[in-house]
Design a protein around this motif. Structure first.
Motif, PDB file in Angstrom:
ATOM      1  N   VAL A  70     -78.092 -59.054  -1.130  1.00  0.00           N
ATOM      2  CA  VAL A  70     -77.156 -60.107  -0.734  1.00  0.00           C
ATOM      3  C   VAL A  70     -76.654 -59.841   0.689  1.00  0.00           C
ATOM      4  CG1 VAL A  70     -74.879 -61.105  -1.179  1.00  0.00           C
ATOM      5  CG2 VAL A  70     -76.455 -60.676  -3.080  1.00  0.00           C
ATOM      6  N   ALA A  71     -76.346 -58.586   0.979  1.00  0.00           N
ATOM      7  CA  ALA A  71     -75.837 -58.233   2.309  1.00  0.00           C
ATOM      8  C   ALA A  71     -76.891 -58.481   3.387  1.00  0.00           C
ATOM      9  CB  ALA A  71     -75.385 -56.776   2.328  1.00  0.00           C
ATOM     10  N   MET A  72     -78.151 -58.174   3.088  1.00  0.00           N
ATOM     11  CA  MET A  72     -79.219 -58.431   4.065  1.00  0.00           C
ATOM     12  C   MET A  72     -79.297 -59.921   4.390  1.00  0.00           C
ATOM     13  SD  MET A  72     -82.293 -56.020   2.642  1.00  0.00           S
ATOM     14  CE  MET A  72     -82.154 -54.225   2.610  1.00  0.00           C
ATOM     15  N   ILE A  73     -79.265 -60.760   3.351  1.00  0.00           N
ATOM     16  CA  ILE A  73     -79.318 -62.205   3.572  1.00  0.00           C
ATOM     17  C   ILE A  73     -78.109 -62.653   4.382  1.00  0.00           C
ATOM     18  CG2 ILE A  73     -79.362 -64.456   2.439  1.00  0.00           C
ATOM     19  CD1 ILE A  73     -80.655 -63.038   0.001  1.00  0.00           C
ATOM     20  N   ALA A  74     -76.941 -62.112   4.067  1.00  0.00           N
ATOM     21  CA  ALA A  74     -75.717 -62.486   4.775  1.00  0.00           C
ATOM     22  C   ALA A  74     -75.800 -62.116   6.252  1.00  0.00           C
ATOM     23  CB  ALA A  74     -74.509 -61.810   4.123  1.00  0.00           C
TER      24      ALA A  74
END
Length: 540
Positions: A70-74
């Motif tokens: 999720v953090a990578m996408i964010a």
């Protein structure tokens, strides 16, 4: 020509197509594509507020759960670049990576080491108390497909790790090229089996999510246990497994206990040479329903360079001590958009029977090493074919050439031999770099760290082979003075290594000698050390 999309463009297309399908699953639960996108956008808004200008490098100091994805996408949604920082790495190495990357912000789901305490920090595990932005500045994060999506650090021969910058367009090219080679389904279940600091994870994450498949994030403890890994493969009905051959060997040995076969459609090998005996043993136990693919890849060329499907005919034939080694070392053919050349010392293609260095060009070549212009110029070589106008190229010496006819060719340092059948077989390293459990490691970096240990005189790190035939690193050293104290100097050096090196870089054996042998030229005789009796298999 249509411009390459961003990674997040392709992810958003899957969100629109299959919003309710499970995107991520870990030991805590699951997230649909729509839920993943919502969480990522909420975090991206916080990142835009903290770092309004696109192009910042954001450190990810996160446990191996769905939240790291999720953090990578964010980060990508906010127009920034993510830099994985595995919490399991020693604090000093994390400090170096964070400093070298000049991080603008650190995302963490846990207390950070003291050496990282000075960085601006955003805790993802704590409630968000910041007021929402006045406007949704989603469009402000838009970046060019040639902008870096991530920086992954690899081992450095000088003792300094080097950050490889990989743009969005390379990852998109990788996913699309592999889609033409593999029969991937949106109903597939993949594993994120590796640390985000290992580039294999790039393919695991985006290969799954950009196809609309489900990604099971495997925590560190399960990944370290063959039995727990096998149980997970069956329980989660995993169909696509990416694994290094040495880890697969342990899965094969533990497979006899399984009461039902895994649902695997593909096992994709990378990181080191395969052992055909392990593949045959798996097929003997579970049948021929799984396709096995061998790959050759480099972080600097965006994970994979080549593809080699192991056919039923090859795997089902009787073992052949002559054909099997070459078959297992065959690096295959380049992915669409990638080019591979094997050149001799004069820069000419090798002839049958000769060994040369593997050079890679095309869609996967990275932007170069972060803050290392001299090393980038040395390894990412700009070439202009005869008749092309090199003056039209206004590139900076990194990445793929932007002018007329120019291109960047990455010198891998890997060697290959051309057989009389026209097959390129992997033939080792041209320098002191080795691969252990799929990780590319510079022996010089390990040596430079261990030479700082108290009481050490001379020291070298040598690639050796354990008693069960696995590659490992062995440290041979002398004491700076007669040893009169406890603990044992080898135990003390091992403890020093564990405190300062990532676990995959800690040698498996430490041997104290009265003196190190030298060859006729007066240099340490590494070959003589490597020829000493095999070490016991390292404990797991």
């Amino acid at each position: 020509m249509t411009a390459s999309p961003l990674i997040t463009d392709l992810f958003d297309a899957q969100v629109a197509r299959v919003p309710h399908r499970t995107a991520l699953r870990d030991r805590h639960g699951s997230l649909s594509y729509a839920e993943t996108a919502h969480r990522a956008e909420s975090l991206a808004a916080r990142l835009r507020a903290a770092c309004p200008r696109p192009g910042a490098r954001i450190g990810l100091h996160l446990a191996r759960t769905s939240e790291v994805v999720v953090a990578m996408i964010a980060v990508l949604r906010a127009g920034h670049t993510y830099v994985p920082l595995d919490p399991g790495y020693p604090p000093e190495r994390l400090r170096f990576m964070a400093s070298d990357a000049e991080l603008s912000l650190l995302l963490s789901d846990q207390p950070v080491p003291e050496l990282l305490a000075e960085l601006p920090l955003l805790r993802t595990d704590l409630p968000d108390t910041t007021p929402p932005p006045a406007t949704s500045a989603r469009s402000a994060g838009r970046v060019d497909p040639g902008s870096p999506a991530y920086v992954i650090y690899t081992s450095g021969s000088t003792g300094t790790p080097k950050g490889v910058q990989v743009p969005h367009r390379n990852v998109v090219a990788l996913v699309r090229a592999c889609a033409r080679r593999y029969q991937l389904l949106d109903g597939d279940v993949w594993t994120m089996f590796h640390s985000p600091c290992f580039d294999f994870s790039v393919w695991e994450i985006w290969g799954a999510l950009l196809h609309g498949a489900t990604l099971v994030v495997v925590d560190r403890e399960v990944a370290a246990s063959p039995r727990q890994t096998l149980d997970l493969l069956v329980r989660e009905q995993v169909t696509v497994l990416n694994v290094v051959p040495s880890v697969f060997r342990h899965l094969v040995r533990a497979a006899a206990r399984l009461e039902q076969p895994p649902a695997l459609r593909y096992v994709i090998f990378g990181g080191e040479s395969i052992d055909v005996r392990d593949v045959r043993a798996w097929r003997a136990h579970f049948g021929g329903g799984t396709r096995f693919v061998n790959t050759y890849g480099i972080t600097e060329a965006t994970v994979f360079v080549t593809y080699r499907l192991l056919t039923d005919r090859e795997l089902d034939r009787a073992p052949d001590p002559v054909r099997d080694p070459a078959f297992a070392l065959d690096i295959g053919e380049p992915l669409d958009g990638w080019q591979v050349e094997v050149l001799d010392e004069d820069g000419k293609p090798v002839q049958p029977g000769e060994v040369g260095e593997i050079h890679v060009a095309g869609a996967g070549v990275a932007l170069g090493y972060l803050n290392r212009p001299e090393l980038t110029a040395e390894r990412f070589v700009r070439t202009t074919p005869a008749g092309a106008d090199s003056s039209a190229d206004t590139g900076t010496g990194t990445g793929t050439g932007t002018g007329t006819g120019a291109r960047i060719r990455y010198r891998s340092g890997d060697l290959a031999r051309l057989t009389t059948d026209g097959v390129y077989c992997y033939a080792g390293r041209a320098d002191d770099q080795v691969k252990i459990n799929g990780f590319r490691i510079e022996l010089g970096e390990v040596e430079s760290v261990l030479l700082g240990a108290p009481g050490v005189g001379e020291l070298v790190v040598v690639r050796t082979v354990s008693r069960v035939g696995e590659p490992m690193m062995t440290v041979f050293f002398t004491a700076a003075a007669p040893q009169t104290t406890h603990p044992d100097p080898a135990d003390a050096l091992a403890a020093f290594a564990r405190a300062r090196l990532p676990v995959h870089m800690v040698p498996g054996r430490f041997v104290r000698l009265p003196e190190l042998p030298v060859n006729p030229s007066g240099k340490t005789d590494r070959k003589a050390l490597a020829a000493l009796p095999a070490a016991p298999a390292p404990s797991r």
